[in-house]
Design an enzyme around this catalytic site. Sequence first.
Site, PDB file in Angstrom:
ATOM      1  N   SER A 102       0.634  -1.225   0.013  1.00 33.51           N
ATOM      2  CA  SER A 102       0.022  -0.252  -0.082  1.00 33.51           C
ATOM      3  C   SER A 102       0.738   1.140   0.123  1.00 33.51           C
ATOM      4  CB  SER A 102      -0.861   0.039   1.196  1.00 33.51           C
ATOM      5  OG  SER A 102      -0.235   0.618   2.617  1.00 33.51           O
TER       6      SER A 102
ATOM      7  N   LYS B  11       2.120   4.398   7.397  1.00 30.40           N
ATOM      8  CA  LYS B  11       1.023   5.118   6.648  1.00 30.40           C
ATOM      9  C   LYS B  11       1.635   6.755   6.567  1.00 30.40           C
ATOM     10  CE  LYS B  11      -2.052   2.187   5.291  1.00 30.40           C
ATOM     11  NZ  LYS B  11      -1.201   1.019   5.509  1.00 30.40           N
TER      12      LYS B  11
END
Length: 237
Positions: free
Chosen positions: A158, A196
């Site tokens: 991701s 993230k």
Amino acid sequence: MLTRKQYELLIFIDQRLRASGVSPSFDEMKEALDLKSKSGIHRLITGLEERGFIRRLPHRARALEVLKLPENIGPSDADVVTAPPPKFSPNVIRGDFKTALAGAPVGMAAEAIDLPLYGKIAAGTPIEALRDQSNRISIPASMLGTGEHYALTVEGDSMIDAGILDGDVVVLRRCDTAENGAIVVALIDDYEATLKRLRRKGASIALEPANQKYETRIFGPDRVRVQGRLIGLVRHY
């Protein structure tokens, strides 16, 4: 590596498929895992799918297929439908990292410094980052600067648009705050860690992936704690 709830859900789905050939409903999964909402089940299924444990069969409602089970599941565990899920006891990063920065004499620049390598962290959906005291990695001292540092192995895709690939080792400076847009290790609800990009939107915190396949997740400020800021990575070819 799976969270405890991902682990339990995978075993529940596999046992139900073996017994009846039909995937359990979201309500049945929610009740089996004692969750309050079906949105939690959706997140767990997405995490299992991203890690290659299950897949959703197209054009069929509730259709799930188990592709693999964790390595520590024996045949008897998978075959007995009424058996409770095997115990899962991860050691969770709690923000008490100690590095080898003090190992070099004061005033001397070391060519490389050994950092603790604390297992794998998801770059997909959150998973526990397993702390392994036995593994270390040598990092150029020039990369580190001041402060305490540690390293984690990335699992997932991701963050690929930020140049962070599956299998990379990310180097992080320990901190509990970071500027908007920084890539951080965030601890969610005190037990799930993820890599993230941090975005603050009013009173909320958004954890943003760098891959359009994945959704940005938004949390209240009391649910997220920053545990480190990305300062570099190591890649083996």
